[in-house]
Design a protein around this motif. Structure first.
Motif, mmCIF file in Angstrom:
data_model
loop_
_atom_site.group_PDB
_atom_site.id
_atom_site.type_symbol
_atom_site.label_atom_id
_atom_site.label_comp_id
_atom_site.label_asym_id
_atom_site.label_seq_id
_atom_site.Cartn_x
_atom_site.Cartn_y
_atom_site.Cartn_z
ATOM 1 N N ALA A 129 0.843 -1.270 -0.078
ATOM 2 C CA ALA A 129 0.222 -0.095 0.034
ATOM 3 C C ALA A 129 0.919 1.297 0.083
ATOM 4 N N LEU A 130 2.031 1.252 0.667
ATOM 5 C CA LEU A 130 2.905 2.512 0.654
ATOM 6 C C LEU A 130 3.491 2.620 -0.624
ATOM 7 N N LYS A 131 3.664 1.685 -1.413
ATOM 8 C CA LYS A 131 4.432 1.714 -2.902
ATOM 9 C C LYS A 131 3.406 2.252 -3.667
ATOM 10 N N ASN A 132 1.993 1.979 -3.457
ATOM 11 C CA ASN A 132 1.152 2.581 -4.258
ATOM 12 C C ASN A 132 0.713 3.983 -3.660
ATOM 13 N N GLY A 133 1.395 4.516 -2.501
ATOM 14 C CA GLY A 133 1.012 5.981 -2.293
ATOM 15 C C GLY A 133 -0.191 5.767 -1.404
ATOM 16 N N MET A 134 -1.012 4.703 -0.670
ATOM 17 C CA MET A 134 -1.865 4.630 0.026
ATOM 18 C C MET A 134 -1.576 4.699 1.544
ATOM 19 N N LEU A 265 9.123 -19.117 1.558
ATOM 20 C CA LEU A 265 9.298 -18.228 0.478
ATOM 21 C C LEU A 265 8.159 -18.198 -0.376
ATOM 22 N N ILE A 266 7.451 -19.498 -0.530
ATOM 23 C CA ILE A 266 6.316 -19.749 -1.363
ATOM 24 C C ILE A 266 5.177 -18.841 -0.838
ATOM 25 N N PHE A 267 4.945 -19.007 0.498
ATOM 26 C CA PHE A 267 3.817 -18.311 1.020
ATOM 27 C C PHE A 267 3.748 -16.772 0.994
ATOM 28 N N THR A 268 5.131 -16.425 1.251
ATOM 29 C CA THR A 268 5.413 -14.902 1.342
ATOM 30 C C THR A 268 4.984 -14.289 -0.216
ATOM 31 N N ALA A 269 5.868 -15.144 -0.964
ATOM 32 C CA ALA A 269 5.462 -14.675 -2.514
ATOM 33 C C ALA A 269 4.088 -14.556 -2.947
ATOM 34 N N TRP A 270 3.170 -15.710 -2.322
ATOM 35 C CA TRP A 270 1.776 -15.807 -2.438
ATOM 36 C C TRP A 270 0.919 -14.612 -2.100
ATOM 37 N N VAL A 271 1.439 -14.287 -0.835
ATOM 38 C CA VAL A 271 0.617 -13.336 -0.201
ATOM 39 C C VAL A 271 1.008 -11.900 -0.652
ATOM 40 N N SER A 272 2.254 -11.759 -1.179
ATOM 41 C CA SER A 272 2.556 -10.475 -1.518
ATOM 42 C C SER A 272 1.912 -10.469 -2.980
ATOM 43 N N LEU A 273 1.628 -11.480 -3.827
ATOM 44 C CA LEU A 273 0.770 -11.334 -5.023
ATOM 45 C C LEU A 273 -0.322 -11.043 -4.705
ATOM 46 N N LEU A 274 -1.138 -11.491 -3.904
ATOM 47 C CA LEU A 274 -2.322 -11.467 -3.458
ATOM 48 C C LEU A 274 -2.879 -10.114 -2.850
ATOM 49 N N SER A 275 -1.860 -9.735 -2.179
ATOM 50 C CA SER A 275 -1.860 -8.422 -1.279
ATOM 51 C C SER A 275 -2.017 -7.320 -2.324
ATOM 52 N N GLY A 276 -0.969 -7.325 -3.584
ATOM 53 C CA GLY A 276 -1.226 -6.377 -4.445
ATOM 54 C C GLY A 276 -2.632 -6.320 -5.266
ATOM 55 N N TYR A 277 -3.275 -7.193 -5.340
ATOM 56 C CA TYR A 277 -4.335 -7.178 -6.038
ATOM 57 C C TYR A 277 -5.530 -6.855 -4.900
ATOM 58 N N ILE A 282 -9.226 -2.209 -3.056
ATOM 59 C CA ILE A 282 -9.924 -1.529 -1.995
ATOM 60 C C ILE A 282 -10.857 -0.476 -2.255
ATOM 61 N N GLU A 283 -10.664 0.375 -3.147
ATOM 62 C CA GLU A 283 -11.361 1.611 -3.548
ATOM 63 C C GLU A 283 -12.511 0.965 -4.605
ATOM 64 N N SER A 348 8.382 4.045 4.857
ATOM 65 C CA SER A 348 8.262 5.050 3.868
ATOM 66 C C SER A 348 8.868 6.300 4.037
ATOM 67 N N TRP A 349 9.815 6.313 4.891
ATOM 68 C CA TRP A 349 10.956 7.420 4.866
ATOM 69 C C TRP A 349 11.910 6.928 3.840
ATOM 70 N N MET A 350 12.221 5.786 3.879
ATOM 71 C CA MET A 350 13.425 5.213 2.956
ATOM 72 C C MET A 350 12.569 5.228 1.436
#
Length: 411
Positions: A129-134, A265-277, A282-283, A348-350
């Motif tokens: 969400a931070l990467k998307n500015g949300m 690694l598999i679960f982290t990648a899958w969570v990251s993918l679904l989290s992006g969607y 949300i909006e 977010s600072w970084m």
């Protein structure tokens, strides 16, 4: 039948405990001896252990289904709901893989690993969400996780435990509960001052003092959480003893170290993918369902990260182990407020974003009042179904408030 029940008890205790204190204690006590007993599994055996052994994994197909819906239809509401359901078992399996890996890493690394990955799902959603500015979605989601653990998870634990043990009053470590209440109040204080600075218009340098205060306070909060974690792991023999009694001394890791790393690694990648969607939807879901984004962020999204630990906390309470229930519910609230929130500010600072600790007046006041309510219910060191019911009803009041609350930054 007794053997099956006991095995299920151990499995639930192992995989559904998302508290940094409890999981790190296991690493400290079991880290050296368990690794020697572990056996390697074939790919099929590992798949059966990790995927097919948990009923919650029946929700896993909703993840691919959500992606399919995303590309075939424009219905953001259904897409968001399916993504939410798909991430829920992944959050629990992430905790399981982390717990298995911690058995091999030794006391220090294991404790740090479990504490860091305790709420990794919320952190992944927040970073995306931070990467998307949300920024507001990040603030509201983290706030919702704190409120959900404090009021709903703890309330359900007290209520279910009180129903099972209706003829006696359940007790827990009063000293540890008061300490945890104090940590939550420190977290509220950290959010309160940037908010007051903003609404009193008393900044030395307009628009910059608030951000500087938030960033410096976040660094202090991270140091405070590290000290708190060290204190819990090294200086709390009563909590350690309670955990040792519950954990089976003969329990061994179910998967090898490299299996745990690969699954993590598999679960982290899958969570990251679904989290992006999920974040992108949300909006659209807000418009489709005609509900405020603040309600989705504060009430619905935290369900993802709290579902597994919710079940674990209730299980402990129904076995009259309230200290462990508090470790799950209040411990997770402390981790989010004292680690995840300042961590996101620093990240977010970084990134060059300007996330601060000003969560707005309505949200900060809600958190402050909720912490006070929980602190009052914990001060006696006892619990019953009535206290649990009051906490659940308090959460419903919070949910209703956010259902009719229009966030000023999104209005």
């Amino acid at each position: 039948m007794e053997f099956d029940d006991e095995a299920e008890h151990r499995r639930l205790f192992r995989v559904e405990t998302n508290s940094p204190q409890i999981k790190a204690v296991f690493s400290l006590e079991q880290g050296g001896s368990l690794s020697a007993k572990a056996t390697k599994n074939t790919v099929i055996q590992s798949f059966k252990i990790v995927i097919l052994s948990n009923k919650l994994n029946l929700l896993l197909p909703f993840g691919p289904l959500a992606i399919l819906v995303h590309y075939l239809t424009d219905n953001k509401g259904w897409f968001f709901l399916l993504s939410l359901l798909g991430i829920t078992p992944l959050a629990e399996r992430l905790g399981y893989a982390t717990e298995q890996l911690a058995c091999y890493t030794g006391p220090t690394v294991g404790g740090l690993l479990n504490a860091t990955f305790g709420n990794v799902t919320e952190l992944i959603i927040s970073i995306i969400a931070l990467k998307n500015g949300m920024i507001r979605v990040v603030q509201l989601t983290l706030l919702g996780s704190i409120l959900s653990n404090m009021l709903l998870v703890l309330g359900c634990s007290f209520f279910c435990g009180g129903i099972v043990f209706s003829r006696k009053q359940q007790v827990f470590d009063k000293g540890n509960a008061v300490l945890n209440s104090g940590m939550l109040l420190i977290a509220v204080m950290s959010l309160l001052f940037p908010t007051l600075l903003h609404y009193t218009h008393s900044e030395v340098h307009a628009a910059s003092s608030e951000l500087v205060l938030s960033r410096s306070t976040s660094c202090i909060m991270l140091v405070s959480y590290a000290a708190y974690l060290f204190f819990q792991l090294k200086s709390q023999p009563s909590f350690l003893t309670e955990s040792e009694e519950t954990w089976d001394d003969d329990e061994v890791p179910e998967i090898s170290k490299w299996e745990a790393i690969i699954w993590l690694l598999i679960f982290t990648a899958w969570v990251s993918l679904l989290s992006g969607y999920l974040v992108d939807a949300i909006e659209g879901a807000s418009v489709s369902w005609n509900v405020p984004i603040s309600f989705i962020s504060v009430i619905l999204l935290p369900i993802v990260g709290n579902a597994a630990e919710h079940a674990g906390a209730i299980m402990f309470a129904m076995k009259d182990k309230l200290d462990l229930s508090l470790g799950v519910a209040i411990g997770s609230s402390i981790q989010i407020s004292m680690f995840a929130v300042p961590f996101c500010v620093v990240i977010s600072w970084m990134m060059g974003e300007q996330m601060d600790l000003n969560f707005q007046l309505f949200e900060t006041a809600t958190l402050f009042i909720s912490v006070i309510v929980v602190a009052f219910f914990l001060q006696e060191g006892t619990s019953n179904y009535f206290k649990g019911l009051m906490l659940i009803l308090s959460y419903l009041i919070v949910a209703a408030s956010f259902f009719v609350h229009q966030d000023p930054d999104q209005g």
